[in-house]
Design a protein around this motif. Structure first.
Motif, mmCIF file in Angstrom:
data_model
loop_
_atom_site.group_PDB
_atom_site.id
_atom_site.type_symbol
_atom_site.label_atom_id
_atom_site.label_comp_id
_atom_site.label_asym_id
_atom_site.label_seq_id
_atom_site.Cartn_x
_atom_site.Cartn_y
_atom_site.Cartn_z
ATOM 1 N N GLU A 5 0.830 -1.211 0.000
ATOM 2 C CA GLU A 5 0.000 0.000 0.000
ATOM 3 C C GLU A 5 0.863 1.259 0.000
ATOM 4 N N ASN A 6 1.871 1.297 0.868
ATOM 5 C CA ASN A 6 2.724 2.481 0.937
ATOM 6 C C ASN A 6 3.555 2.653 -0.329
ATOM 7 N N LEU A 7 3.990 1.558 -0.920
ATOM 8 C CA LEU A 7 4.738 1.647 -2.177
ATOM 9 C C LEU A 7 3.859 2.169 -3.308
ATOM 10 N N ARG A 8 2.598 1.761 -3.345
ATOM 11 C CA ARG A 8 1.669 2.291 -4.358
ATOM 12 C C ARG A 8 1.451 3.793 -4.152
ATOM 13 N N LEU A 9 1.293 4.199 -2.888
ATOM 14 C CA LEU A 9 1.139 5.627 -2.599
ATOM 15 C C LEU A 9 2.384 6.413 -3.007
ATOM 16 N N ALA A 10 3.547 5.865 -2.703
ATOM 17 C CA ALA A 10 4.802 6.533 -3.058
ATOM 18 C C ALA A 10 4.928 6.671 -4.572
ATOM 19 N N GLU A 11 4.606 5.624 -5.289
ATOM 20 C CA GLU A 11 4.698 5.668 -6.755
ATOM 21 C C GLU A 11 3.748 6.719 -7.327
ATOM 22 N N ALA A 12 2.533 6.772 -6.805
ATOM 23 C CA ALA A 12 1.561 7.766 -7.276
ATOM 24 C C ALA A 12 2.032 9.186 -6.946
ATOM 25 N N LEU A 13 2.579 9.385 -5.751
ATOM 26 C CA LEU A 13 3.071 10.695 -5.357
ATOM 27 C C LEU A 13 4.227 11.129 -6.247
ATOM 28 N N LEU A 14 5.167 10.242 -6.478
ATOM 29 C CA LEU A 14 6.301 10.570 -7.341
ATOM 30 C C LEU A 14 5.837 10.936 -8.746
ATOM 31 N N GLN A 15 4.889 10.189 -9.275
ATOM 32 C CA GLN A 15 4.386 10.476 -10.615
ATOM 33 C C GLN A 15 3.674 11.821 -10.660
ATOM 34 N N ALA A 16 2.879 12.116 -9.648
ATOM 35 C CA ALA A 16 2.178 13.410 -9.604
ATOM 36 C C ALA A 16 3.186 14.555 -9.519
ATOM 37 N N CYS A 17 4.229 14.384 -8.725
ATOM 38 C CA CYS A 17 5.273 15.422 -8.633
ATOM 39 C C CYS A 17 6.007 15.560 -9.963
ATOM 40 N N ARG A 18 6.308 14.453 -10.578
ATOM 41 C CA ARG A 18 7.001 14.453 -11.865
ATOM 42 C C ARG A 18 6.197 15.237 -12.900
ATOM 43 N N GLU A 19 4.904 14.994 -12.959
ATOM 44 C CA GLU A 19 4.036 15.675 -13.925
ATOM 45 C C GLU A 19 3.987 17.179 -13.694
ATOM 46 N N ARG A 20 4.129 17.607 -12.437
ATOM 47 C CA ARG A 20 4.062 19.032 -12.102
ATOM 48 C C ARG A 20 5.448 19.654 -11.915
ATOM 49 N N LYS A 21 6.493 18.832 -12.154
ATOM 50 C CA LYS A 21 7.879 19.277 -12.008
ATOM 51 C C LYS A 21 8.179 19.792 -10.601
ATOM 52 N N LEU A 22 7.726 19.029 -9.609
ATOM 53 C CA LEU A 22 7.939 19.368 -8.203
ATOM 54 C C LEU A 22 8.955 18.424 -7.590
#
Length: 165
Positions: A5-22
């Motif tokens: 669960e935490n790895l899925r959350l981390a992956e989603a967070l990283l992708q969202a940051c990547r898309e927004r260049k954060l």
């Protein structure tokens, strides 16, 4: 100590940051680096994850991320003001756009007047008000408190990223 669960959350967070260049940074006390470990378990996280501070002692909170000693002395390390100061200090001492911070009592047993399972999580984002949540997981065991903190910290960070324009 890493959960699916935490790895899925981390992956989603990283992708969202990547898309927004954060860029992300962390300041961890009770989790001892587990948020950072979860984020860096994801291949390619280095384009988003900027750095992590493990500030377990009060002195480390002051020296590494600039938490004023008088805030720690006045409120205790496990408090909303300290969690906020940790997140905001992490932004100042890193190249990140978003900072995740946590401080708490993983247990077993209480620490002073703070019960086992009490955790304060803060997420700071440049140009925005710092978000805070007090979590009371109860005396469920050290590992479970730490894992729940990672889950909730990643979720709060995701909410802050989603609010980014």
């Amino acid at each position: 100590m890493l959960t699916d669960e935490n790895l899925r959350l981390a992956e989603a967070l990283l992708q969202a940051c990547r898309e927004r260049k954060l860029k992300l940074a962390t300041a961890e006390s009770c989790t001892g680096g587990l948020i950072s470990a979860t984020l860096t378990e994801i291949a390619g996280s280095s384009d988003v994850f900027e750095r992590g501070f493990v500030t377990y002692s009060n002195e480390a909170k002051s020296a590494s991320i600039g938490v004023p000693a008088e805030i720690v002395a006045g409120h205790g390390a496990v408090s909303e003001p300290v969690a906020r100061a940790m997140a905001e200090g992490t932004l100042r001492r890193s190249l990140a756009d978003i900072a995740i911070a946590c401080t708490g009592v993983a247990g077993p047993g209480a620490s002073g007047r703070k019960p086992a399972g009490r955790v304060h999580i803060a997420v700071a984002r440049k140009g925005e008000e710092t978000r805070h949540a007090q979590m009371d997981y109860g005396d469920i065991g050290r590992g479970k408190v730490r894992l729940a903190t990672v889950r909730d910290a990643l979720t709060m960070a995701m909410e802050a990223v989603a609010a980014a324009q």
